[in-house]
Design an enzyme around this catalytic site. Structure first.
Site, PDB file in Angstrom:
ATOM      1  N   SER A 188       0.852  -1.195   0.000  1.00 37.22           N
ATOM      2  CA  SER A 188       0.000   0.000   0.000  1.00 37.22           C
ATOM      3  C   SER A 188       0.882   1.237   0.000  1.00 37.22           C
ATOM      4  O   SER A 188       2.111   1.157   0.059  1.00 37.22           O
ATOM      5  CB  SER A 188      -0.918   0.017   1.243  1.00 37.22           C
ATOM      6  OG  SER A 188      -0.143   0.095   2.427  1.00 37.22           O
ATOM      7  N   TYR A 229      10.193   7.388  16.158  1.00 35.45           N
ATOM      8  CA  TYR A 229      10.087   7.420  14.696  1.00 35.45           C
ATOM      9  C   TYR A 229      11.152   8.343  14.110  1.00 35.45           C
ATOM     10  O   TYR A 229      11.882   7.966  13.185  1.00 35.45           O
ATOM     11  CB  TYR A 229       8.692   7.889  14.279  1.00 35.45           C
ATOM     12  CG  TYR A 229       8.511   7.994  12.781  1.00 35.45           C
ATOM     13  CD1 TYR A 229       8.233   6.860  12.019  1.00 35.45           C
ATOM     14  CD2 TYR A 229       8.629   9.221  12.133  1.00 35.45           C
ATOM     15  CE1 TYR A 229       8.071   6.947  10.648  1.00 35.45           C
ATOM     16  CE2 TYR A 229       8.476   9.316  10.759  1.00 35.45           C
ATOM     17  CZ  TYR A 229       8.192   8.173  10.021  1.00 35.45           C
ATOM     18  OH  TYR A 229       8.050   8.267   8.644  1.00 35.45           O
TER      19      TYR A 229
END
Length: 331
Positions: free
Chosen positions: A12, A184
């Site tokens: 995706s 992150y």
């Protein structure tokens, strides 16, 4: 000669958009392998690609970059299938459990920092809660960086990094970011550092590593930042995003646009690339896509320290894996 390409996180978003663009660029000259965690979503992605490119050669390999055994097993399978990999797109990534500071967001929204805030995720608007995997490693570190490191080296590595890769979020004394609230950002900055170290060590052997940034793209990762937002609110924000694109070309918005730099690197001679550049996908206010090299804020010594620590960690996890699973042979 047919080029063999593996793309992680290809089911995706930017990964799937990249696969579509690669096949549109050269539908007959590629062997494309989609490395994905979710087998059914990978099959759906493959079916979609073959629907638009029926003669393409597209295969699948199941791989969860958050799992040491899954990465090692996938590496073995890829080695069994192919005698080489020409391109390895290291695209899989997660940002689980994001915490969005609404007050900081609205303060930035009505200030001179609005463009920087959207473009980089800065201004304190975004933090994350990490967790530990079954292997005892931090999940974001493992998924975004170390799982790809374990996958192995090939002739050309291309990382999907981020404008959110901030040196202030990373410490060589805590490469997994066990302490702190920006795992992150830390993992993406570590990707930038590792790419520099790989070029330092392996360019003379014909291996090249490059870093890209897709810009601000509307993907499931983006939507996950504000899971309580109903879809119509994102729709209402789109005119604002289009307006910001006039001011900053990093607002690529769609996965197709965000894959621009990834595709551009596929067309380049790796020897001509700058090992200290991050190649930015950009979209003009009129919708034209192009790639911009931007100097990374990376330190050579820090990259060397990270590289050595990753090598040591690789030895440790493979030793543990061999001791705990006699039916897996570690590459």
């Amino acid at each position: 000669m047919t080029k063999v390409i593996l793309v992680t996180g290809a089911s995706s978003g930017i990964g799937l958009a990249l696969c579509e663009r690669l096949l549109s660029h050269d539908p007959e000259g590629l062997q494309l392998c989609l490395a994905c965690r979710d087998v059914q979503r990978a099959r759906d992605a493959r079916a979609a690609l073959l629907a638009s490119h029926p003669t393409a050669h597209v295969t699948l390999v199941q791989m969860d970059t958050s799992s040491v055994s899954s990465v090692i097993g996938a590496a073995q399978e890829v080695k069994r299938r192919y005698n080489r990999l020409d391109f390895l797109y290291l695209n899989a990534g997660i940002m689980p459990n994001p915490h969005f500071d609404v007050k900081a967001f609205f303060r930035g929204l009505f200030s001179s920092r609005i463009v920087t805030m959207f473009a980089t995720g800065g201004g304190g608007i975004l933090t994350q809660e990490d967790r530990v995997t079954a292997d005892g490693l931090q999940e974001i570190f493992m998924t975004n960086l170390f799982g790809h490191f374990l996958l192995g080296l090939t002739s050309q590595l291309i990382w999907t990094s981020s404008s959110n890769a901030h040196p202030s979020a990373f410490s060589v004394d805590d490469i997994q970011h066990r302490r702190g609230t920006q795992p992150y950002s830390s993992s993406k900055y570590a990707c930038d550092l590792l790419s520099l170290a790989l070029n330092t060590h392996y360019n003379k052997q014909g291996l090249y590593s490059s870093v890209t940034c897709p810009g601000f793209v509307m993907t499931s990762l983006t939507y996950g930042i504000l899971p309580f937002f109903p879809p119509f609110l994102w729709t209402l924000l789109m005119p604002l995003f289009w307006l910001i694109r006039i001011l900053t070309n990093t607002f690529t918005l769609t996965p197709y646009n965000g894959a621009e730099a990834l595709l551009w690197l596929f067309k380049q001679q790796p020897e001509s690339l700058d090992p200290q550049a991050k190649y930015q996908s950009s979209t003009s206010g009129l919708g034209k896509n192009y790639t911009q090299p931007r100097k990374m804020d990376v330190d050579l010594h820090m990259s060397e320290v990270l590289f050595e620590k990753l090598l040591q960690l690789e030895i440790e996890v493979k030793k543990t894996l061999n001791n705990s699973s006699s039916d897996i042979t570690v590459l």
